[in-house]
Design an enzyme around this catalytic site. Structure first.
Site, mmCIF file in Angstrom:
data_model
loop_
_atom_site.group_PDB
_atom_site.id
_atom_site.type_symbol
_atom_site.label_atom_id
_atom_site.label_comp_id
_atom_site.label_asym_id
_atom_site.label_seq_id
_atom_site.Cartn_x
_atom_site.Cartn_y
_atom_site.Cartn_z
ATOM 1 N N LYS A 11 -11.703 -20.341 -8.186
ATOM 2 C CA LYS A 11 -10.488 -19.833 -7.393
ATOM 3 C C LYS A 11 -10.478 -18.392 -7.293
ATOM 4 O O LYS A 11 -10.726 -17.807 -8.281
ATOM 5 C CB LYS A 11 -9.178 -20.554 -7.421
ATOM 6 C CG LYS A 11 -8.746 -20.566 -8.770
ATOM 7 C CD LYS A 11 -7.893 -19.380 -9.406
ATOM 8 C CE LYS A 11 -7.588 -19.051 -10.985
ATOM 9 N NZ LYS A 11 -7.198 -18.052 -11.273
ATOM 10 N N ASP A 136 -3.611 -24.009 -12.718
ATOM 11 C CA ASP A 136 -4.192 -24.000 -11.670
ATOM 12 C C ASP A 136 -4.929 -25.375 -11.203
ATOM 13 O O ASP A 136 -5.456 -25.625 -9.889
ATOM 14 C CB ASP A 136 -5.606 -23.050 -11.761
ATOM 15 C CG ASP A 136 -5.300 -21.561 -11.989
ATOM 16 O OD1 ASP A 136 -4.092 -21.301 -11.435
ATOM 17 O OD2 ASP A 136 -5.851 -20.845 -12.517
HETATM 18 P P1 ATP Z 1 -7.916 -19.162 -15.897
HETATM 19 O O1 ATP Z 1 -8.181 -18.359 -14.757
HETATM 20 O O2 ATP Z 1 -7.624 -20.647 -15.681
HETATM 21 O O3 ATP Z 1 -7.130 -18.573 -16.792
HETATM 22 P P2 ATP Z 1 -10.603 -18.527 -16.700
HETATM 23 O O4 ATP Z 1 -11.129 -18.746 -15.568
HETATM 24 O O5 ATP Z 1 -9.990 -17.239 -17.054
HETATM 25 O O6 ATP Z 1 -9.302 -19.370 -16.718
HETATM 26 P P3 ATP Z 1 -12.314 -20.332 -18.092
HETATM 27 O O7 ATP Z 1 -13.750 -20.152 -17.274
HETATM 28 O O8 ATP Z 1 -11.659 -21.649 -17.445
HETATM 29 O O9 ATP Z 1 -11.293 -19.159 -17.846
HETATM 30 O O10 ATP Z 1 -12.519 -20.383 -19.507
HETATM 31 C C1 ATP Z 1 -11.618 -20.115 -20.574
HETATM 32 C C2 ATP Z 1 -11.899 -20.806 -21.881
HETATM 33 O O11 ATP Z 1 -11.627 -22.299 -21.786
HETATM 34 C C3 ATP Z 1 -13.217 -20.562 -22.421
HETATM 35 O O12 ATP Z 1 -12.878 -19.847 -23.666
HETATM 36 C C4 ATP Z 1 -13.781 -21.837 -22.539
HETATM 37 O O13 ATP Z 1 -14.656 -21.791 -23.775
HETATM 38 C C5 ATP Z 1 -12.831 -22.611 -22.368
HETATM 39 N N1 ATP Z 1 -13.130 -24.068 -21.723
HETATM 40 C C6 ATP Z 1 -12.768 -25.254 -21.805
HETATM 41 N N2 ATP Z 1 -13.178 -25.999 -21.137
HETATM 42 C C7 ATP Z 1 -14.058 -25.232 -20.258
HETATM 43 C C8 ATP Z 1 -14.767 -25.639 -19.064
HETATM 44 N N3 ATP Z 1 -14.862 -26.713 -18.790
HETATM 45 N N4 ATP Z 1 -15.414 -24.650 -18.314
HETATM 46 C C9 ATP Z 1 -15.218 -23.374 -18.738
HETATM 47 N N5 ATP Z 1 -14.408 -22.996 -20.029
HETATM 48 C C10 ATP Z 1 -13.839 -23.921 -20.403
#
Ligand code: ATP
Length: 289
Positions: A11, A136
């Site tokens: 997203k 989210d």
């Molecule tokens: P958000 O925008 O929801 O804050 P993000 O996009 O910044 O999230 P993610 O890619 O969701 O970040 O990953 C953040 C952290 O979550 C990473 O450090 C990762 O190790 C952990 N994590 C746990 N499960 C997952 C998953 N299925 N996919 C990606 N990261 C994950």
């Protein structure tokens, strides 16, 4: 054996307004969450017991720290189903970039398991379970653009056309908890930096009418002052996107991804310009509704 394979869509936040710290420790926010064509895939199938999770990315934990694992546990706890499952994630969403990859996998795991086991939980119940996993998740369960308010729990579907986006993912994450703390500190010590409240209704209207100049002022993000101060390269990327022909450019979530919205022209020229400037981008589009 039955397998359910679903897209777990990334997203972007089309604008993100964060209000003052509330007495309960949360912040009010207003944002528009738009799911993207860019997606992981999540395949779920039953197992006799326990959760077995595989992922083709070394950046993501394959144990109870994974949000998809937590989603599977929450599904079995809420449904009372005594079973286990295999979850296989094909990771395509950059990790830790504010594109909601973990939340997307959690949403796809909840939806996949619910389909696999005969829909024991209603969509509203799935969204309530999802909200406890990540702010989210409810929006990503809906799978279409929506306006989000309150702590992130109030969702309203909105209509948006397909929008072409260029994503620059700098390869480092920004902790959302850090971003909120830094924003609170900055607001306590300096002038009010809160941008005007986002109007999802007007944003939707201007984007549907193909009026990027009127939509652009809403594509602001309250976290930009703190994220740009800590990572000045992100401000440069936003400015480069605008110079390269994007109609608007904005941080997604608490970062670190910066996206450019390209409405007036083909995205290929701005994409080539970003590569020439040493800030390559990935092209994707939003899912219309
Ligand atoms: P958000 O925008 O929801 O804050 P993000 O996009 O910044 O999230 P993610 O890619 O969701 O970040 O990953 C953040 C952290 O979550 C990473 O450090 C990762 O190790 C952990 N994590 C746990 N499960 C997952 C998953 N299925 N996919 C990606 N990261 C994950």
């Amino acid at each position: 054996m039955a397998v359910v394979t679903l897209h777990a869509r990334a997203k972007v936040n089309l604008g993100l307004w964060v209000g003052a710290l509330r007495p309960d420790g949360y912040h009010d926010l207003v944002t528009v969450i738009a799911p993207l064509a860019l997606a992981d895939t999540v395949a779920t199938r039953p197992a006799r017991s326990g959760i077995v999770l595989r992922c083709d990315s070394a950046e993501v934990p394959c144990d109870e720290r994974n949000l998809a694992w937590k989603a599977a546990e929450a599904f079995f706890a809420a449904s009372g189903i005594k079973s286990g499952c295999h979850v296989a994630i094909r990771k395509r969403i950059p990790v830790g970039g504010g594109l909601g990859g973990g939340s997307a996998d959690a949403a796809a795991t909840l939806a996949g398991l619910n389909r696999l086991f005969g829909s024991p939980l209603s969509p509203a119940r799935l969204r309530r379970i999802g909200a406890r996993l990540g702010s989210d998740v409810p929006a990503l369960l809906l799978g279409r653009p929506c306006a989000v308010r309150g702590r992130g729990e109030r969702l309203r579907r909105i209509s948006l056309p397909r929008l072409n986006l260029l994503l620059h993912c700098p390869g480092h994450g920004i902790s959302t908890a850090w971003a909120y703390r830094a924003l609170d500190r900055m607001r306590q010590s300096g002038p009010a930096l809160t941008p005007p409240v986002l109007s999802p209704r007007l944003l939707s209207l201007y984007l549907r009418r193909n009026e990027p100049d009127r939509a652009a002022p809403f594509l602001a993000n309250s976290f930009e002052p703190v994220a740009f101060r800590r990572f000045p390269a992100l401000r440069r990327v936003r400015n480069l996107l605008l110079q390269s022909g994007a109609d608007a450019a904005c941080l997604s979530g608490s970062g670190s991804t910066v996206y450019g919205l390209v409405m007036k022209q083909d995205w290929k020229d701005p994409m080539a310009a970003m590569s020439r400037h040493g800030s390559p981008c990935l092209a994707t589009s939003t899912i219309p509704a």
